[in-house]
Every structure is written in C-alpha cells, then in structure tokens.
Design a protein around this motif. Structure first.
Motif, PDB file in Angstrom:
ATOM      1  N   SER A   1       0.829  -1.408  -0.035  1.00  0.00           N
ATOM      2  CA  SER A   1       0.273   0.136   0.207  1.00  0.00           C
ATOM      3  C   SER A   1       0.557   1.357   0.166  1.00  0.00           C
ATOM      4  CB  SER A   1      -1.027  -0.179   1.246  1.00  0.00           C
ATOM      5  OG  SER A   1      -0.290   0.042   1.859  1.00  0.00           O
ATOM      6  N   ASN A   2       1.970   1.425   0.595  1.00  0.00           N
ATOM      7  CA  ASN A   2       3.315   2.635   0.631  1.00  0.00           C
ATOM      8  C   ASN A   2       3.794   2.617  -0.421  1.00  0.00           C
ATOM      9  OD1 ASN A   2       4.546  -0.173   1.318  1.00  0.00           O
ATOM     10  ND2 ASN A   2       5.833   1.550   2.012  1.00  0.00           N
ATOM     11  N   GLU A   3       3.743   1.784  -1.665  1.00  0.00           N
ATOM     12  CA  GLU A   3       4.649   1.937  -2.519  1.00  0.00           C
ATOM     13  C   GLU A   3       3.804   2.210  -3.830  1.00  0.00           C
ATOM     14  OE1 GLU A   3       7.595  -1.636  -2.187  1.00  0.00           O
ATOM     15  OE2 GLU A   3       5.362  -2.169  -2.841  1.00  0.00           O
ATOM     16  N   SER A   4       4.274   3.244  -4.865  1.00  0.00           N
ATOM     17  CA  SER A   4       3.819   4.113  -5.896  1.00  0.00           C
ATOM     18  C   SER A   4       4.017   3.672  -7.072  1.00  0.00           C
ATOM     19  CB  SER A   4       4.571   5.918  -5.654  1.00  0.00           C
ATOM     20  OG  SER A   4       5.780   5.595  -5.733  1.00  0.00           O
TER      21      SER A   4
END
Length: 330
Positions: free
Chosen positions: A187-190
C-alpha cells in the motif's frame, strides 16, 4: 425434357393441360417433375477460447440477425408456398432455420449487434475443423459476414451453416517501485510514471490489433497504469517494458496475480492465449544497488584461498632458508 404439371409448387397431385390425340399418334412428351422442399440453418455461438470451434465451454448467442439470399440473384427469396422468406434472429439456443425452400443456391448472412456494454462482436476464425462445429463466415470481421454459397438439393436439411463470434480484449496494468523488495504491491509503494511499454506477438514482432493495425507503444500514466485494447483473443503476446537505467525487475510471481510482478529478469511478461480482458500484467522494479538483497545467490562471500600441501611445503622451506640466512649474517 420439361415438366407439364400445373400448377407449380402444389402439394396435391398436379395435372397436365388437355391434349388431343389423333389416330395412331404417339406423344411421349408429357412429364411430371417433383421435389421435396429443403432446409438450411444451424447455430451462432460465442467462441470463448477463440479457437474457431464450438466447444463445451462456449455459449449460444441469441438475437443475432440472419438473412437468406439467392446466391446468383438480388431477388427476394420466396419459398415453395410463394411466401417471402423473412430474416430471422437466433433464438435462446443460438439457432436459426429456413425451411420450405426450393432447391437451389443460397447464401446466409449473419449480423451481431454490440453487447449491452457497447462492445462489438467480431467473427472468429473460419473453417478450423469439422463443418458441423466450425464457423463459416470470414474471420475478424466486426459484426459478422456471409457464409459461402450453398447448393440445396431436393429434400436436403443442411444444418452446418454456423457463425462463431469473439470480442476484442484489453491487456494491462501496472508498474511500481518495489521499496521492500518482496515482489508484491504494498500500500505504501507508488507507481512508476512514463515507462514505455511495447506489445509484441509470439515471434517478438510488434503486435497487430484485430483490425490489422500496428499496436502503438504506450506509456504508464501518472499513477503507473498502462493498457492495450482492440486486441485479438486466443493468441500469445509479450509485454516488454523499457526499465529505467540502474533499475531491475523485482522477484516474479510472489503473490496473488493481481498484486505480484509478472516479468522475468528480461523485463518481459509472456501472456499465454488470453481470451478475455486481463488487467493483471504488472511489473515491480527496484534499484540495481539493492540486487544483492533480491538475488543473494549471486553474491556469495569470497573466502581466502586454502594452501595446497605442495604450496605449504614450499612456504615452510622458504621460511627456513630466510632464518638460516639471517643467522649467517649475524
């Protein structure tokens, strides 16, 4: 050589006109020709695996328009009763049938409207197998087309004139930075923006869409997504990514297909025989400087080389000579 029965196309016994015979006349010209009406038809289906054959997993297509025409004339087709043969739509089983036809040459034309979502139907590939289960209209034509002319003989019931349809598909989906090197979209990866993506066929050539056009290179959008559409189902594709310098593809197939990375070390995803939209073709990338963490098997610790027995003897002798010389000097 002709038939003298009147009227034509009556199911009751016909008769000739009156004739007068004179003395000793022999008249062998009074003939009667009869035939049985013919039928033509069969089925229209959704070719789920795009192989051109009616398989168990395929489903019938209802509401497809069919029209019967003479092969060599633009005249309106009439049956043996003198009635106009009207166009038919396939029923819930995908079937249609025209009967009470005069033997002769006929053509059946199929037209499929787009589905409820507006997605068009295209004809599947033709003549791929037994005539009772294959498709008879030209392949990859939007909306359908006409089967070759068929000659119906007296009493024939031809139930081999079929049409299979497919729908164009899309492939995609996402490129992201794999910050924790686990091969899974967290979830925190772009997403990665402006990555060039090329669609290739099974031979490694630039792919063509269902209309024969070369599929253009696309780029990932502002969130890391990409998509190719208007593609032919049922064939193999390769999705090739231009990975930025100093980055590598992350670990492959580490989780669920919608969240993992699908590319090999060459940055290519091989998509085998897709038959419907597939938005699970993703790529994770990471810094090349972290490769020792992702592929530790390529970074084994270098150990000091062990001395051989012969090398050890030479070392001891050399040491002894050095000590002896120093004693002599002393």
């Amino acid at each position: 050589k002709d038939s003298d029965l009147s009227p034509t196309f009556e199911t009751s016994v016909g008769k000739t006109v009156d004739t007068e015979l004179i003395s000793d006349e022999k008249d062998w010209t009074w003939d009667g020709g009869i035939f049985k009406p013919a039928c033509i038809g069969d089925a229209v289906w959704k070719d789920e695996n795009a192989n051109g054959i009616q398989d168990a997993g395929d489903r019938p297509l209802a509401g497809v328009h069919t029209k019967l025409s003479y092969a060599d004339s633009n005249e309106t087709v009439t049956n043996v009763l003198g009635e106009v043969v009207e166009p038919q739509d396939t029923d819930d089983n995908g079937t249609y049938k025209y009967c009470n036809l005069v033997p002769g040459d006929y053509v059946v034309t199929f037209t499929a409207d787009p589905d409820a979502n507006g997605t068009p139907y295209l004809s599947t590939k033709a003549n791929e197998g037994n005539d009772t289960v294959d498709s008879d209209i030209p392949g990859l034509v939007q909306g359908g087309g006409s089967a070759p002319a068929e000659t119906l003989i007296s009493g024939e019931d031809n139930d081999t004139i079929d049409a299979g349809f497919i729908q164009e598909i899309c492939l995609g989906d996402y490129v992201w930075y794999d910050e924790n090197l686990n091969g899974v979209q967290d979830s925190n990866e772009s997403g990665v923006v402006d990555i060039n993506v090329t669609l290739l066929d099974s031979r490694g050539k630039v792919a063509k869409d269902v209309y024969g056009n070369t599929v253009k290179i696309t780029k990932t959008n502002g969130k890391g997504y990409y998509k190719f559409c208007h593609l032919r189902p049922g064939v193999d594709y390769q999705i090739k990514f231009d990975i930025p310098e100093s980055y590598l593809p992350t670990l492959q197939n580490q989780g669920s297909d919608v969240k993992d990375s699908d590319a090999g070390k060459d940055g290519i995803i091989h998509v085998k025989h897709p038959v419907r939209d597939d938005m699970t073709n993703d790529l994770g990338i990471y810094c090349e400087c972290d490769d020792y963490e992702v592929h530790p098997e390529n970074y084994k610790k270098v150990k000091a080389p062990a001395l051989s027995v012969f090398g050890g003897i030479l070392a001891i002798l050399s040491l002894g000579l050095m000590v002896a010389r120093r004693r002599e000097e002393a």
